[in-house]
Design a protein around this motif. Structure first.
Motif, PDB file in Angstrom:
ATOM      1  N   ARG A  15      -6.955  -5.468  -5.558  1.00 25.18           N
ATOM      2  CA  ARG A  15      -7.679  -5.327  -4.287  1.00 25.18           C
ATOM      3  C   ARG A  15      -8.956  -6.159  -4.289  1.00 25.18           C
ATOM      4  N   GLY A  16      -9.239  -6.810  -5.420  1.00 28.40           N
ATOM      5  CA  GLY A  16     -10.430  -7.657  -5.502  1.00 28.40           C
ATOM      6  C   GLY A  16     -11.713  -6.882  -5.748  1.00 28.40           C
ATOM      7  N   GLU A  17     -11.591  -5.621  -6.195  1.00 31.14           N
ATOM      8  CA  GLU A  17     -12.799  -4.808  -6.387  1.00 31.14           C
ATOM      9  C   GLU A  17     -13.467  -5.055  -7.741  1.00 31.14           C
ATOM     10  N   VAL A  18     -12.666  -5.535  -8.719  1.00 33.71           N
ATOM     11  CA  VAL A  18     -13.242  -5.907 -10.024  1.00 33.71           C
ATOM     12  C   VAL A  18     -12.722  -7.298 -10.369  1.00 33.71           C
ATOM     13  N   ASP A  19     -13.448  -8.046 -11.208  1.00 33.49           N
ATOM     14  CA  ASP A  19     -13.017  -9.437 -11.421  1.00 33.49           C
ATOM     15  C   ASP A  19     -12.087  -9.620 -12.622  1.00 33.49           C
ATOM     16  N   LYS A  20     -11.898  -8.571 -13.403  1.00 31.19           N
ATOM     17  CA  LYS A  20     -10.818  -8.602 -14.400  1.00 31.19           C
ATOM     18  C   LYS A  20     -10.349  -7.173 -14.628  1.00 31.19           C
ATOM     19  N   TYR A  21      -9.151  -7.040 -15.152  1.00 28.96           N
ATOM     20  CA  TYR A  21      -8.732  -5.661 -15.383  1.00 28.96           C
ATOM     21  C   TYR A  21      -8.483  -5.389 -16.846  1.00 28.96           C
ATOM     22  N   GLY A  22      -8.666  -4.130 -17.222  1.00 25.04           N
ATOM     23  CA  GLY A  22      -8.522  -3.782 -18.635  1.00 25.04           C
ATOM     24  C   GLY A  22      -8.264  -2.301 -18.823  1.00 25.04           C
ATOM     25  N   TRP A  23      -8.385  -1.889 -20.052  1.00 23.69           N
ATOM     26  CA  TRP A  23      -8.077  -0.514 -20.460  1.00 23.69           C
ATOM     27  C   TRP A  23      -9.281   0.371 -20.161  1.00 23.69           C
ATOM     28  N   VAL A  24      -9.141   1.312 -19.246  1.00 25.93           N
ATOM     29  CA  VAL A  24     -10.286   2.144 -18.874  1.00 25.93           C
ATOM     30  C   VAL A  24     -10.045   3.654 -19.062  1.00 25.93           C
ATOM     31  N   ASP A  25      -8.798   4.057 -19.359  1.00 27.06           N
ATOM     32  CA  ASP A  25      -8.501   5.497 -19.441  1.00 27.06           C
ATOM     33  C   ASP A  25      -7.138   5.645 -20.133  1.00 27.06           C
ATOM     34  N   ILE A  26      -6.709   6.900 -20.364  1.00 29.15           N
ATOM     35  CA  ILE A  26      -5.333   7.073 -20.812  1.00 29.15           C
ATOM     36  C   ILE A  26      -4.412   6.886 -19.607  1.00 29.15           C
ATOM     37  N   GLY A  27      -3.133   6.665 -19.890  1.00 25.51           N
ATOM     38  CA  GLY A  27      -2.189   6.489 -18.793  1.00 25.51           C
ATOM     39  C   GLY A  27      -0.823   6.207 -19.350  1.00 25.51           C
ATOM     40  N   SER A  28       0.110   5.913 -18.451  1.00 28.42           N
ATOM     41  CA  SER A  28       1.448   5.536 -18.897  1.00 28.42           C
ATOM     42  C   SER A  28       2.100   4.708 -17.805  1.00 28.42           C
ATOM     43  N   SER A  29       3.373   4.368 -18.005  1.00 29.45           N
ATOM     44  CA  SER A  29       4.080   3.578 -16.999  1.00 29.45           C
ATOM     45  C   SER A  29       4.792   4.527 -16.058  1.00 29.45           C
ATOM     46  N   PHE A  30       4.074   4.962 -15.037  1.00 35.51           N
ATOM     47  CA  PHE A  30       4.615   5.978 -14.138  1.00 35.51           C
ATOM     48  C   PHE A  30       5.208   5.381 -12.859  1.00 35.51           C
ATOM     49  N   LEU A  31       4.999   4.080 -12.623  1.00 25.43           N
ATOM     50  CA  LEU A  31       5.407   3.551 -11.317  1.00 25.43           C
ATOM     51  C   LEU A  31       6.821   2.982 -11.345  1.00 25.43           C
ATOM     52  N   PRO A  32       7.586   3.223 -10.272  1.00 20.69           N
ATOM     53  CA  PRO A  32       8.955   2.715 -10.200  1.00 20.69           C
ATOM     54  C   PRO A  32       8.977   1.255  -9.759  1.00 20.69           C
ATOM     55  N   SER A  33      10.117   0.604  -9.994  1.00 21.59           N
ATOM     56  CA  SER A  33      10.254  -0.785  -9.555  1.00 21.59           C
ATOM     57  C   SER A  33      10.473  -0.833  -8.044  1.00 21.59           C
ATOM     58  N   GLU A  34      10.339  -2.025  -7.490  1.00 21.10           N
ATOM     59  CA  GLU A  34      10.597  -2.235  -6.056  1.00 21.10           C
ATOM     60  C   GLU A  34      12.054  -1.946  -5.690  1.00 21.10           C
ATOM     61  N   LEU A  35      12.949  -2.046  -6.680  1.00 24.32           N
ATOM     62  CA  LEU A  35      14.363  -1.741  -6.403  1.00 24.32           C
ATOM     63  C   LEU A  35      14.488  -0.283  -5.967  1.00 24.32           C
ATOM     64  N   ILE A  36      13.817   0.584  -6.693  1.00 23.62           N
ATOM     65  CA  ILE A  36      13.854   2.007  -6.358  1.00 23.62           C
ATOM     66  C   ILE A  36      13.124   2.272  -5.045  1.00 23.62           C
ATOM     67  N   ALA A  37      11.971   1.644  -4.873  1.00 28.81           N
ATOM     68  CA  ALA A  37      11.177   1.876  -3.661  1.00 28.81           C
ATOM     69  C   ALA A  37      11.919   1.413  -2.412  1.00 28.81           C
ATOM     70  N   SER A  38      12.649   0.293  -2.521  1.00 21.79           N
ATOM     71  CA  SER A  38      13.353  -0.218  -1.339  1.00 21.79           C
ATOM     72  C   SER A  38      14.493   0.732  -0.950  1.00 21.79           C
ATOM     73  N   PHE A  39      15.171   1.253  -1.950  1.00 23.69           N
ATOM     74  CA  PHE A  39      16.232   2.239  -1.719  1.00 23.69           C
ATOM     75  C   PHE A  39      15.639   3.466  -1.020  1.00 23.69           C
ATOM     76  N   LEU A  40      14.505   3.923  -1.548  1.00 22.13           N
ATOM     77  CA  LEU A  40      13.858   5.109  -0.988  1.00 22.13           C
ATOM     78  C   LEU A  40      13.430   4.869   0.458  1.00 22.13           C
ATOM     79  N   TYR A  41      12.971   3.654   0.749  1.00 24.67           N
ATOM     80  CA  TYR A  41      12.489   3.381   2.104  1.00 24.67           C
ATOM     81  C   TYR A  41      13.626   3.503   3.133  1.00 24.67           C
ATOM     82  N   ALA A  42      14.823   3.064   2.723  1.00 25.73           N
ATOM     83  CA  ALA A  42      15.982   3.215   3.623  1.00 25.73           C
ATOM     84  C   ALA A  42      16.236   4.699   3.915  1.00 25.73           C
ATOM     85  N   GLN A  43      16.046   5.522   2.911  1.00 27.30           N
ATOM     86  CA  GLN A  43      16.232   6.965   3.098  1.00 27.30           C
ATOM     87  C   GLN A  43      15.158   7.527   4.037  1.00 27.30           C
ATOM     88  N   LEU A  44      13.922   7.104   3.835  1.00 31.06           N
ATOM     89  CA  LEU A  44      12.821   7.634   4.661  1.00 31.06           C
ATOM     90  C   LEU A  44      13.023   7.303   6.130  1.00 31.06           C
TER      91      LEU A  44
END
Ligand SMILES: *Cc1c(COP(=O)(O)O)cnc(C)c1O
Length: 371
Positions: A216-245
């Protein structure tokens, strides 16, 4: 007749092809944003993040709630294992409560007795998409300064009074597993309603980095700032879901039609089985059609009667407090109602595409058993 058959609206393949023809198939792209805006606009969440499952969304809730060793979390025993696992993974002690006499959902009146100075959160589960009495839960949360997390896995497009489920607790989770109303194979959603969690949620979602803020351009580089994991789905899943919505209204109305047909056929059994109960403050999103037999023997006999007729009806959860994994946890309290639903609840085949004849056949077969 199977128990479930995933409903495909028709546009999934077209949107999948658009993603395949684009240069972006990883997560947090165009379709992810379209889905997330849809949820925010339709249900009034402060923020929505797609996840790869409801389980993942619950794990994010536990991280956001800062659950740590010794914290207590209150939830129903009659629920899916993920409701509990997500908090156990962060070291929580789970305090199970029993179900209601008239509904498999948690008995709201038993929550307060379980609150101690270690209690951090109440996790409610809207069983069958039917709302827990959220006024009661939220007033306890205010009184004792607790977080409320809604496991709304089954509760898409269902309401408490006039408020959408998932928009009342501080955080909530939904599932788009192929057995739910709206699907993407596997898939889920974290809804954030308390502004305190909005910024941190997208960091945890993006593996503990501030990558979203960077894009979003709010910071000029990105890095490790907290704990986390890979929780986000790929666009393949999102596009399928959008058809359902895009077909949500159609899907919900067709499911409600099937539910009502079953109910009209089976309501004559009201003195023999416990029929589904929708409290006046709740709506029915037709996630499932269940009823409750009077004993486990009766249920076993009914399920085999139906199976002989090629109808695959199924039972549901087994009380978590009695599970192999949990039962040695010094758990002494009895949960007779949760056990009753474990032993006696039956779910009938339920999916879009069931014909009037098939619904009639299932219902007649149930009635025949009780004759
Ligand atoms: C389906 C379900 C889940 C798990 O959803 P996934 O998307 O499969 O992780 C969690 N809680 C409840 C109440 C569910 O019904």
């Amino acid at each position: 007749m199977t128990f479930n058959r995933p409903y495909i609206t028709g546009n999934e393949i077209q949107y999948l092809n658009k993603v395949l023809g684009s240069t972006k198939i990883a997560g947090n792209g165009k379709y992810t944003k379209k889905c997330q805006s849809y949820f925010v606009n339709k249900y009034g969440f402060k923020k929505a993040l797609l996840t790869t499952s409801c389980t993942d969304a619950l794990e994010m809730c536990a991280i956001l709630a800062n659950i740590s060793s010794g914290d207590e979390v209150i939830m129903p025993s009659y629920t899916f294992v993920s409701t509990a696992n997500a908090f156990l993974l962060r070291g929580a002690k789970i305090k199970f409560v029993d179900s209601r006499e008239d509904h498999p959902g948690m008995n709201e009146d038993t929550i307060e007795a379980n609150i101690t100075d270690k209690t951090k959160a109440i996790v409610v589960v809207h069983y069958a998409g039917v709302a827990v009495d959220m006024d009661k839960v939220m007033s306890l949360a205010n009184k004792y300064d607790l977080l409320v997390i809604e496991d709304a896995a089954q509760a898409i497009d269902s309401y408490y009074k006039d408020t959408p489920l998932g928009s009342i607790g501080h955080l909530s989770s939904f599932s788009f597993h192929e057995t739910k109303n709206i699907i993407s194979g596997e898939g889920g959603l974290l809804a954030i309603n308390d502004g305190e969690f909005t910024q941190r949620s997208e960091i945890i979602w993006e593996k503990g980095t501030n990558r979203s803020a960077f894009f979003r351009g709010e910071v000029d580089k990105y890095g490790w700032v907290d704990i986390g994991s890979s929780f986000l789905p790929s666009e393949l899943i999102a596009s399928f879901l959008y058809a359902q919505l895009e077909q949500l209204v159609v899907i919900q109305s067709q499911r409600k039609k099937i539910w009502t047909q079953y109910f009209e056929f089976l309501k004559t059994l009201k003195n023999k089985v416990q029929l589904p109960n929708i409290p006046e403050y709740a709506t029915n999103n037709a996630h499932m059609f269940y009823f409750v037999c009077s004993s486990i023997e009766e249920r076993t006999a009914l399920l085999s009667h139906l199976k002989e007729k090629n109808i695959y009806a199924v039972f549901h959860y087994q009380s978590l407090h009695k599970s192999e994994f949990f039962r040695n946890n010094n758990h002494k309290k009895l949960m007779p109602l949760s056990d009753r639903y474990s032993d006696c609840l039956v779910r009938l085949p339920f999916y879009i595409g069931l014909t009037d004849d098939e619904i009639n056949y299932v219902a007649e077969s149930v009635l025949e058993f009780y004759k």
